[in-house]
Structures are given as structure tokens and as C-alpha cells.
Scaffold this motif. Structure first.
Motif, PDB file in Angstrom:
ATOM      1  N   LYS A  32      -0.503   1.839  -3.853  1.00 47.76           N
ATOM      2  CA  LYS A  32       0.621   2.333  -3.049  1.00 47.76           C
ATOM      3  C   LYS A  32       1.886   2.464  -3.888  1.00 47.76           C
ATOM      4  O   LYS A  32       2.666   3.398  -3.716  1.00 47.76           O
ATOM      5  CB  LYS A  32       0.864   1.416  -1.855  1.00 47.76           C
ATOM      6  CG  LYS A  32      -0.252   1.454  -0.845  1.00 47.76           C
ATOM      7  CD  LYS A  32      -0.006   0.500   0.293  1.00 47.76           C
ATOM      8  CE  LYS A  32      -1.172   0.543   1.261  1.00 47.76           C
ATOM      9  NZ  LYS A  32      -1.004  -0.359   2.387  1.00 47.76           N
ATOM     10  N   ASN A  35       2.383   5.696  -5.977  1.00 47.55           N
ATOM     11  CA  ASN A  35       2.685   6.937  -5.275  1.00 47.55           C
ATOM     12  C   ASN A  35       3.828   7.647  -6.001  1.00 47.55           C
ATOM     13  O   ASN A  35       4.917   7.075  -6.177  1.00 47.55           O
ATOM     14  CB  ASN A  35       3.064   6.617  -3.829  1.00 47.55           C
ATOM     15  CG  ASN A  35       3.351   7.846  -3.006  1.00 47.55           C
ATOM     16  OD1 ASN A  35       3.570   8.940  -3.517  1.00 47.55           O
ATOM     17  ND2 ASN A  35       3.357   7.664  -1.694  1.00 47.55           N
ATOM     18  N   LYS A  38       7.368   7.669  -4.535  1.00 44.82           N
ATOM     19  CA  LYS A  38       8.070   6.389  -4.398  1.00 44.82           C
ATOM     20  C   LYS A  38       8.551   5.939  -5.775  1.00 44.82           C
ATOM     21  O   LYS A  38       7.952   6.253  -6.800  1.00 44.82           O
ATOM     22  CB  LYS A  38       7.137   5.306  -3.827  1.00 44.82           C
ATOM     23  CG  LYS A  38       6.529   5.645  -2.486  1.00 44.82           C
ATOM     24  CD  LYS A  38       7.551   5.573  -1.382  1.00 44.82           C
ATOM     25  CE  LYS A  38       6.905   5.876  -0.034  1.00 44.82           C
ATOM     26  NZ  LYS A  38       7.771   5.497   1.056  1.00 44.82           N
ATOM     27  N   TYR A  46      16.541   1.734  -0.338  1.00 43.12           N
ATOM     28  CA  TYR A  46      16.051   1.480   1.020  1.00 43.12           C
ATOM     29  C   TYR A  46      16.400   0.056   1.444  1.00 43.12           C
ATOM     30  O   TYR A  46      16.889  -0.166   2.557  1.00 43.12           O
ATOM     31  CB  TYR A  46      14.537   1.715   1.078  1.00 43.12           C
ATOM     32  CG  TYR A  46      13.929   1.340   2.405  1.00 43.12           C
ATOM     33  CD1 TYR A  46      14.100   2.164   3.524  1.00 43.12           C
ATOM     34  CD2 TYR A  46      13.194   0.175   2.553  1.00 43.12           C
ATOM     35  CE1 TYR A  46      13.548   1.809   4.752  1.00 43.12           C
ATOM     36  CE2 TYR A  46      12.638  -0.177   3.779  1.00 43.12           C
ATOM     37  CZ  TYR A  46      12.826   0.644   4.872  1.00 43.12           C
ATOM     38  OH  TYR A  46      12.288   0.301   6.082  1.00 43.12           O
ATOM     39  N   HIS A  70       7.345  -2.722   2.780  1.00 39.06           N
ATOM     40  CA  HIS A  70       7.387  -1.702   3.828  1.00 39.06           C
ATOM     41  C   HIS A  70       7.709  -0.333   3.232  1.00 39.06           C
ATOM     42  O   HIS A  70       7.097   0.682   3.604  1.00 39.06           O
ATOM     43  CB  HIS A  70       8.417  -2.081   4.896  1.00 39.06           C
ATOM     44  CG  HIS A  70       8.507  -1.100   6.013  1.00 39.06           C
ATOM     45  ND1 HIS A  70       7.504  -0.935   6.945  1.00 39.06           N
ATOM     46  CD2 HIS A  70       9.476  -0.209   6.343  1.00 39.06           C
ATOM     47  CE1 HIS A  70       7.847   0.014   7.807  1.00 39.06           C
ATOM     48  NE2 HIS A  70       9.041   0.468   7.453  1.00 39.06           N
ATOM     49  N   TYR A  71       8.661  -0.295   2.303  1.00 36.65           N
ATOM     50  CA  TYR A  71       9.025   0.973   1.649  1.00 36.65           C
ATOM     51  C   TYR A  71       7.806   1.595   0.970  1.00 36.65           C
ATOM     52  O   TYR A  71       7.554   2.792   1.107  1.00 36.65           O
ATOM     53  CB  TYR A  71      10.151   0.741   0.638  1.00 36.65           C
ATOM     54  CG  TYR A  71      10.420   1.947  -0.233  1.00 36.65           C
ATOM     55  CD1 TYR A  71      11.189   3.007   0.234  1.00 36.65           C
ATOM     56  CD2 TYR A  71       9.889   2.039  -1.522  1.00 36.65           C
ATOM     57  CE1 TYR A  71      11.426   4.133  -0.558  1.00 36.65           C
ATOM     58  CE2 TYR A  71      10.122   3.152  -2.308  1.00 36.65           C
ATOM     59  CZ  TYR A  71      10.884   4.195  -1.830  1.00 36.65           C
ATOM     60  OH  TYR A  71      11.118   5.305  -2.611  1.00 36.65           O
ATOM     61  N   ASP A  73       4.593   0.857   1.549  1.00 34.33           N
ATOM     62  CA  ASP A  73       3.491   1.034   2.503  1.00 34.33           C
ATOM     63  C   ASP A  73       3.615   2.323   3.310  1.00 34.33           C
ATOM     64  O   ASP A  73       2.618   2.985   3.601  1.00 34.33           O
ATOM     65  CB  ASP A  73       3.430  -0.143   3.484  1.00 34.33           C
ATOM     66  CG  ASP A  73       2.653  -1.314   2.934  1.00 34.33           C
ATOM     67  OD1 ASP A  73       1.926  -1.144   1.941  1.00 34.33           O
ATOM     68  OD2 ASP A  73       2.774  -2.418   3.503  1.00 34.33           O
ATOM     69  N   GLU A  74       4.814   2.664   3.699  1.00 35.08           N
ATOM     70  CA  GLU A  74       5.026   3.791   4.623  1.00 35.08           C
ATOM     71  C   GLU A  74       5.363   5.074   3.870  1.00 35.08           C
ATOM     72  O   GLU A  74       6.333   5.123   3.111  1.00 35.08           O
ATOM     73  CB  GLU A  74       6.168   3.464   5.593  1.00 35.08           C
ATOM     74  CG  GLU A  74       5.928   2.241   6.440  1.00 35.08           C
ATOM     75  CD  GLU A  74       4.716   2.376   7.339  1.00 35.08           C
ATOM     76  OE1 GLU A  74       4.459   3.480   7.863  1.00 35.08           O
ATOM     77  OE2 GLU A  74       4.030   1.357   7.534  1.00 35.08           O
ATOM     78  N   ASN A  75       4.570   6.102   4.103  1.00 35.30           N
ATOM     79  CA  ASN A  75       4.819   7.396   3.459  1.00 35.30           C
ATOM     80  C   ASN A  75       5.947   8.160   4.141  1.00 35.30           C
ATOM     81  O   ASN A  75       6.531   9.063   3.543  1.00 35.30           O
ATOM     82  CB  ASN A  75       3.542   8.242   3.467  1.00 35.30           C
ATOM     83  CG  ASN A  75       2.505   7.693   2.510  1.00 35.30           C
ATOM     84  OD1 ASN A  75       2.849   7.120   1.480  1.00 35.30           O
ATOM     85  ND2 ASN A  75       1.239   7.852   2.856  1.00 35.30           N
ATOM     86  N   GLU A  76       6.254   7.822   5.377  1.00 35.23           N
ATOM     87  CA  GLU A  76       7.249   8.567   6.143  1.00 35.23           C
ATOM     88  C   GLU A  76       8.693   8.200   5.785  1.00 35.23           C
ATOM     89  O   GLU A  76       9.620   8.865   6.215  1.00 35.23           O
ATOM     90  CB  GLU A  76       7.056   8.350   7.652  1.00 35.23           C
ATOM     91  CG  GLU A  76       5.732   8.837   8.187  1.00 35.23           C
ATOM     92  CD  GLU A  76       4.600   7.834   7.942  1.00 35.23           C
ATOM     93  OE1 GLU A  76       4.858   6.618   8.007  1.00 35.23           O
ATOM     94  OE2 GLU A  76       3.480   8.280   7.679  1.00 35.23           O
ATOM     95  N   ILE A  77       8.885   7.136   5.041  1.00 32.25           N
ATOM     96  CA  ILE A  77      10.261   6.719   4.704  1.00 32.25           C
ATOM     97  C   ILE A  77      10.845   7.732   3.736  1.00 32.25           C
ATOM     98  O   ILE A  77      10.292   7.977   2.663  1.00 32.25           O
ATOM     99  CB  ILE A  77      10.280   5.300   4.105  1.00 32.25           C
ATOM    100  CG1 ILE A  77       9.812   4.296   5.153  1.00 32.25           C
ATOM    101  CG2 ILE A  77      11.687   4.950   3.604  1.00 32.25           C
ATOM    102  CD1 ILE A  77       9.705   2.872   4.639  1.00 32.25           C
TER     103      ILE A  77
END
Length: 151
Positions: A32, A35, A38, A46, A70-71, A73-77
Motif C-alpha cells: 500500500k 502506491n 501516495k 494529511y 489510514h492515508y 490504506d484509502e485510495n480515495e484520500i
């Protein structure tokens, strides 16, 4: 890193170590973090944005870790841009090595202060210079009689 984060370099290094430890403990998290959308800079921005939104001034390492994870983990951020803030790392407990080093420094400082005081005390005291009486002042001198008779 962005210029707004230069004063927080040590905090960012601590966060990177925290994330590296997480990658070792949980190899799927390393995927992750890899990515391409990121970045560590994005994660720190963030984190700062979320802390500012919460209104908190101080957060513990668990909250920091949760926000960083969380930053990643989440692709939508979405990227929140550069957030202008300073991050300070607290070190609540000193290791035995740090305590021993601080004690040694304090002992050395105390020893130096004592030596300075001893040197100051052993310096010769300045002698008062004999001064001539000022012109026009009275001189009160009692002269004795050479023959031992009192008048």
C-alpha cells in the motif's frame, strides 16, 4: 519535502521509522505504501490537516500512526496540498543510556563550576592603593612629643 516541513525533519524521520516498522510487521502494508499516488509528504500533510481539523494541539503516537496508516490504506484520500504547521516529537521516557549521559554532563558541569569558584577564591585580592589627600582638605595628624611629655 516541502519547505513548510523543513523545521519538522526529525518528526518526519520518526514517522518514517514508525511506518517502516509497520511494513516489517505487516508486509501487505508495504504494498500500500508503494502506491505511486501516495507519498510521505502527502501523508504528513494529511496528518497535519486532520489534526488541525480536530482542534487538538497534541496527539499521541497511536493517533499519528492511525492517521498515517489510514492515508496509505484509502485510495480515495485526495492530496490536501501543503499544510503549514510545525511538528514536534516528544520523548516521554529517557533510556538508561540517555539518563547516564545526562548525569555525566551534569557532573562535568558541576565540576567545572566548582573549579571556577575555587580559582576565583584563590586569586589575589586587589590591594587598595594609598591615595594622597585632596588639595584643600584638612589633615588631622596628632604629633607626639619627642621628649615624652604631654601638653
Amino acid at each position: 519535502m516541502a519547505q513548510t516541513m523543513k523545521s519538522s525533519t526529525s518528526a518526519i524521520e520518526v514517522m518514517q521509522r514508525m511506518l517502516q516498522e509497520r511494513c516489517i510487521a505487516e508486509p501487505m502494508f508495504a504494498i500500500k505504501m508503494a502506491n505511486p499516488n501516495k507519498s510521505m509528504e502527502g501523508a504528513v500533510n494529511y496528518l497535519c490537516a486532520q489534526v488541525q481539523k480536530s482542534g487538538l494541539c497534541v496527539v499521541d503516537d497511536a493517533m499519528v500512526m492511525n492517521l498515517l496508516v489510514h492515508y496509505f490504506d484509502e485510495n480515495e484520500i485526495e492530496d490536501c496540498g501543503n499544510v503549514n504547521c510545525n511538528i514536534v516529537v516528544g520523548k516521554p521516557e529517557l533510556s538508561d543510556e540517555d539518563k547516564a549521559e545526562m548525569k555525566a554532563q551534569a557532573m562535568e558541569q558541576y565540576r567545572e563550576e566548582q573549579l571556577r569558584e575555587l580559582r576565583r577564591q584563590n586569586q589575589p585580592k586587589p590591594q587598595a592603593k594609598a591615595t594622597a589627600p585632596k588639595a584643600g582638605s584638612e589633615i588631622n595628624v596628632q604629633q607626639g612629643n619627642l621628649f615624652g611629655e604631654d601638653f
